[in-house]
Enzyme design. Structure first.
Site, PDB file in Angstrom:
ATOM      1  N   SER A 167      71.412  50.385 119.275  1.00  0.00           N
ATOM      2  CA  SER A 167      70.088  49.749 120.154  1.00  0.00           C
ATOM      3  C   SER A 167      69.864  50.044 121.573  1.00  0.00           C
ATOM      4  O   SER A 167      69.036  50.182 121.303  1.00  0.00           O
ATOM      5  CB  SER A 167      70.005  48.202 120.222  1.00  0.00           C
ATOM      6  OG  SER A 167      70.359  47.439 118.904  1.00  0.00           O
TER       7      SER A 167
ATOM      8  N   ARG B  96      60.738  48.743 103.422  1.00  0.00           N
ATOM      9  CA  ARG B  96      61.165  47.856 104.275  1.00  0.00           C
ATOM     10  C   ARG B  96      59.332  47.342 105.284  1.00  0.00           C
ATOM     11  O   ARG B  96      59.228  47.899 105.113  1.00  0.00           O
ATOM     12  CB  ARG B  96      62.038  48.566 105.356  1.00  0.00           C
ATOM     13  CG  ARG B  96      63.464  48.434 105.340  1.00  0.00           C
ATOM     14  CD  ARG B  96      64.601  48.792 105.990  1.00  0.00           C
ATOM     15  NE  ARG B  96      65.072  47.827 106.879  1.00  0.00           N
ATOM     16  CZ  ARG B  96      65.584  47.781 108.060  1.00  0.00           C
ATOM     17  NH1 ARG B  96      65.898  49.307 108.167  1.00  0.00           N
ATOM     18  NH2 ARG B  96      65.747  46.603 108.972  1.00  0.00           N
TER      19      ARG B  96
ATOM     20  N   SER C  65      63.133  38.524 116.236  1.00  0.00           N
ATOM     21  CA  SER C  65      63.100  40.247 116.093  1.00  0.00           C
ATOM     22  C   SER C  65      63.200  40.914 117.218  1.00  0.00           C
ATOM     23  O   SER C  65      61.789  40.928 118.064  1.00  0.00           O
ATOM     24  CB  SER C  65      62.157  40.099 114.420  1.00  0.00           C
ATOM     25  OG  SER C  65      61.758  42.051 114.540  1.00  0.00           O
TER      26      SER C  65
ATOM     27  N   GLN D 256      63.537  44.357 116.939  1.00  0.00           N
ATOM     28  CA  GLN D 256      62.063  45.050 117.349  1.00  0.00           C
ATOM     29  C   GLN D 256      60.496  44.301 116.641  1.00  0.00           C
ATOM     30  O   GLN D 256      59.611  45.754 117.964  1.00  0.00           O
ATOM     31  CB  GLN D 256      62.416  45.673 115.754  1.00  0.00           C
ATOM     32  CG  GLN D 256      64.164  46.478 115.635  1.00  0.00           C
ATOM     33  CD  GLN D 256      63.960  46.740 114.030  1.00  0.00           C
ATOM     34  OE1 GLN D 256      63.487  46.367 113.239  1.00  0.00           O
ATOM     35  NE2 GLN D 256      65.470  47.177 113.825  1.00  0.00           N
TER      36      GLN D 256
ATOM     37  N   ASP E  34      73.338  41.824 113.056  1.00  0.00           N
ATOM     38  CA  ASP E  34      73.875  42.959 111.859  1.00  0.00           C
ATOM     39  C   ASP E  34      74.737  42.298 111.514  1.00  0.00           C
ATOM     40  O   ASP E  34      75.929  43.359 111.145  1.00  0.00           O
ATOM     41  CB  ASP E  34      73.495  44.074 112.886  1.00  0.00           C
ATOM     42  CG  ASP E  34      72.230  44.634 112.651  1.00  0.00           C
ATOM     43  OD1 ASP E  34      71.623  44.302 112.215  1.00  0.00           O
ATOM     44  OD2 ASP E  34      71.726  44.886 114.011  1.00  0.00           O
TER      45      ASP E  34
ATOM     46  N   LYS F 158      67.190  44.058 105.685  1.00  0.00           N
ATOM     47  CA  LYS F 158      67.777  44.736 106.674  1.00  0.00           C
ATOM     48  C   LYS F 158      67.702  46.281 105.468  1.00  0.00           C
ATOM     49  O   LYS F 158      66.515  46.574 104.490  1.00  0.00           O
ATOM     50  CB  LYS F 158      68.861  44.635 107.036  1.00  0.00           C
ATOM     51  CG  LYS F 158      68.896  43.100 107.446  1.00  0.00           C
ATOM     52  CD  LYS F 158      68.325  43.722 109.174  1.00  0.00           C
ATOM     53  CE  LYS F 158      67.997  42.590 109.859  1.00  0.00           C
ATOM     54  NZ  LYS F 158      66.982  42.847 110.946  1.00  0.00           N
TER      55      LYS F 158
ATOM     56  N   ARG G 205      70.624  42.409 102.341  1.00  0.00           N
ATOM     57  CA  ARG G 205      72.416  42.588 102.385  1.00  0.00           C
ATOM     58  C   ARG G 205      72.986  40.695 101.629  1.00  0.00           C
ATOM     59  O   ARG G 205      74.143  41.178 101.454  1.00  0.00           O
ATOM     60  CB  ARG G 205      72.465  42.231 104.087  1.00  0.00           C
ATOM     61  CG  ARG G 205      72.394  44.179 104.479  1.00  0.00           C
ATOM     62  CD  ARG G 205      72.998  43.864 105.663  1.00  0.00           C
ATOM     63  NE  ARG G 205      72.424  45.010 106.318  1.00  0.00           N
ATOM     64  CZ  ARG G 205      72.383  46.309 107.522  1.00  0.00           C
ATOM     65  NH1 ARG G 205      72.681  44.886 108.469  1.00  0.00           N
ATOM     66  NH2 ARG G 205      72.240  47.220 107.753  1.00  0.00           N
TER      67      ARG G 205
ATOM     68  N   ARG H 280      75.857  49.032 106.768  1.00  0.00           N
ATOM     69  CA  ARG H 280      77.209  47.707 107.308  1.00  0.00           C
ATOM     70  C   ARG H 280      77.594  47.519 105.805  1.00  0.00           C
ATOM     71  O   ARG H 280      78.761  47.000 106.052  1.00  0.00           O
ATOM     72  CB  ARG H 280      76.598  47.179 107.927  1.00  0.00           C
ATOM     73  CG  ARG H 280      75.933  47.938 109.328  1.00  0.00           C
ATOM     74  CD  ARG H 280      75.346  46.750 110.091  1.00  0.00           C
ATOM     75  NE  ARG H 280      74.163  47.306 111.265  1.00  0.00           N
ATOM     76  CZ  ARG H 280      74.796  48.230 112.522  1.00  0.00           C
ATOM     77  NH1 ARG H 280      76.762  48.305 112.856  1.00  0.00           N
ATOM     78  NH2 ARG H 280      74.314  48.428 113.276  1.00  0.00           N
TER      79      ARG H 280
HETATM   80  C1  S3P Z   1      67.150  45.762 116.551  1.00  0.00           C
HETATM   81  C2  S3P Z   1      66.959  45.127 115.977  1.00  0.00           C
HETATM   82  C3  S3P Z   1      67.738  44.055 114.784  1.00  0.00           C
HETATM   83  C4  S3P Z   1      68.999  44.865 114.305  1.00  0.00           C
HETATM   84  C5  S3P Z   1      68.598  46.460 114.763  1.00  0.00           C
HETATM   85  C6  S3P Z   1      68.475  47.030 115.609  1.00  0.00           C
HETATM   86  C7  S3P Z   1      66.811  46.292 117.398  1.00  0.00           C
HETATM   87  O1  S3P Z   1      66.560  44.389 113.699  1.00  0.00           O
HETATM   88  O2  S3P Z   1      68.983  44.049 112.656  1.00  0.00           O
HETATM   89  O3  S3P Z   1      69.905  46.836 113.483  1.00  0.00           O
HETATM   90  O4  S3P Z   1      67.685  47.865 118.356  1.00  0.00           O
HETATM   91  O5  S3P Z   1      65.498  45.771 118.393  1.00  0.00           O
HETATM   92  P1  S3P Z   1      65.173  42.741 113.687  1.00  0.00           P
HETATM   93  O6  S3P Z   1      64.717  43.216 114.979  1.00  0.00           O
HETATM   94  O7  S3P Z   1      64.643  43.602 112.379  1.00  0.00           O
HETATM   95  O8  S3P Z   1      66.141  41.265 113.480  1.00  0.00           O
END
Ligand code: S3P
Length: 439
Positions: A23, A131, A174, A176, A322, A349, A353, A395
């Site tokens: 990340s 996704r 989230s 992201q 994760d 994901k 999962r 994973r």
């Molecule tokens: C991440 C946020 C998570 C995580 C992903 C990495 C990131 O996703 O599951 O592996 O680096 O911001 P989400 O924002 O969809 O929860």
């Protein structure tokens, strides 16, 4: 098809350095590309996902040098030099930006592209194409970006432009989504805010702050003041808690094991698994706690111990998001049932999962009940060796390899190339720990 074979060869003993944080590696490339001048990023994760982010920014005219030799295939000790172009220095890519398997690359890029005076097309592999992207398209459209997509799925085209700040209430926790909006907020006059139902990882906030951006956090709301220059930085990335997780669980489960996992990022928005394992009875102790480049870091001492099942839900879920695949393996070996709820996000994901883990554990004779937003795992039975498909999900592949250590016989994991997205040295590290106690 690539595959790995796993069997129990006795205790896991030794000291390991897991790969750098994925990340934070993504974010370091994005922010340094938007900074004005030269940034140095130390301990960068040289693995497929962050390389997709590097590739995208190179295609938009950013000069990015990779330094460091050896150990590249183990994803370690790489230094990256980024010659940042400033917030408005990116150029239009001539071809589609290929985000590979990486949800973080595509969703955070959408935020950056929303503020550009050009259009760009984004594509990815089969898993990424399944996704959902509407979750970032909707708020970024409210800010003024224009999207074309296949009903909210890839490939998509973003046309950026003049953006206006929003105050967005996200329906899901989230990082992201939050990061995409905060990055677009850098291009707005005024303050852009995101409120989450629960707290997700906060690496973007921490790194923006370190780069001189005015960012404030008030409980579940993060606000950013736009149009401020990003300062270039010299940043050292901690090692990835999510990769360390496989060895935390392996060390707890395999009798006689004792492992020291070095320099692991222990940002509290990431360490739900540590709290859950400790509550289940695991002997894991953070040692030598310190801070590196604004992120908390520790060494994790792990020793074999028995586990008891428990109920898991609520605001610990996003902090564990994760780690559910490997947590399911721990639950399968724990005494009594473990019930996971509030984890519907696991369905979108790299694979679904909930379904892929339920299926994989059943193949090893574990009793699992699937719930819409989680699962119930009956722990404590001996695992039976099996042939398990990863469904192209790194994973799942690594979690089931660890499960294989607990089974009677040889387990085969099929379709393991995906491990290279986050942890290219996984098999080597596991073999080394298996051998250490023999030497
Ligand atoms: C991440 C946020 C998570 C995580 C992903 C990495 C990131 O996703 O599951 O592996 O680096 O911001 P989400 O924002 O969809 O929860």
């Amino acid at each position: 098809m690539s595959q790995i074979s796993i069997k129990n060869t006795g205790p896991l003993r030794g000291e390991i350095i897991p790969p750098p944080d994925k990340s934070i590696s993504h974010r370091s490339i994005i922010l340094s590309s938007l900074a004005e001048g030269k940034s140095i990023i130390r301990n960068f994760l040289y693995a497929e996902d962050p390389l997709s982010t590097i590739g995208a920014f190179r295609q938009m005219g950013v000069e990015i040098e990779v330094e460091g030799s050896g150990a590249r295939d183990e994803g370690q000790a790489i230094v990256i030099i980024v010659h940042g172009k400033g917030l408005s220095g990116l150029s239009a890519p001539r071809e589609a930006l290929d985000c590979g398997n990486s949800g973080t690359t595509i969703r955070l890029l959408c935020g950056v592209l929303a503020g550009q005076p050009f259009s760009a097309t984004l594509k990815g592999d089969a898993s990424l194409t399944r996704r959902p992207m509407k979750r970032v398209m909707d708020p970024l459209s409210q800010m003024g970006a224009v999207f074309k997509s296949q009903n909210g799925y890839l490939p998509l085209t973003v046309t950026g432009g003049k953006l206006k700040p929003i105050n967005f209430k996200s329906p899901v926790a989230s990082a992201q989504i939050k990061s995409a909006i905060l990055l677009a907020g850098l291009y707005c006059d005024g303050i852009t805010a995101v409120t989450e139902p629960e707290r997700s990882r906060d690496h973007t906030e921490r790194m923006l702050k370190a780069a001189g951006v005015n960012i404030t956090v008030d409980r579940l709301t993060v606000s950013v003041k736009g149009k401020a220059a990003i300062r270039p930085f010299d940043f050292t990335i901690p090692n990835d808690f999510s990769s360390a997780a496989f060895f935390m669980v392996a060390g707890v489960l395999v009798p006689g094991s004792e492992i020291l996992i070095k320099n692991v990022g222990v940002n509290p928005t990431r360490t739900g698994l540590l709290e859950i394992l400790q509550a289940m009875g695991a002997n894991i102790k953070p040692e030598n706690e310190r801070e590196i480049s604004g992120e908390p870091v520790a060494d994790l001492y792990v020793k074999h111990s028995g586990l008891s099942g428990m109920e898991i839900g609520g605001d610990i879920v996003p902090r564990t998001i994760d780690e559910f695949p490997i947590l399911c393996v721990a639950a399968a070996m724990a005494h009594g049932p473990t019930k996971i709820t509030g984890a519907k996000e696991l369905r979108v994901k790299e694979s679904d999962r909930i379904a892929t883990m339920a299926d994989a554990l059943r193949k090893m004779q574990v009793t699992v009940e699937e719930l819409e937003d989680g699962m119930i795992i009956e722990g404590g039975k001996k695992l039976k060796a099996a042939s398990i498909h990863s469904h192209g999900d790194h994973r799942i592949a690594m979690s089931m390899a660890i499960a294989g250590l607990m089974a009677d016989g040889e387990t085969t994991i099929l379709d393991t190339d995906c491990i290279a997205t986050s942890f290219p040295g996984f098999t080597g590290l596991l073999e080394r720990l298996q051998k250490d106690h023999l030497s």
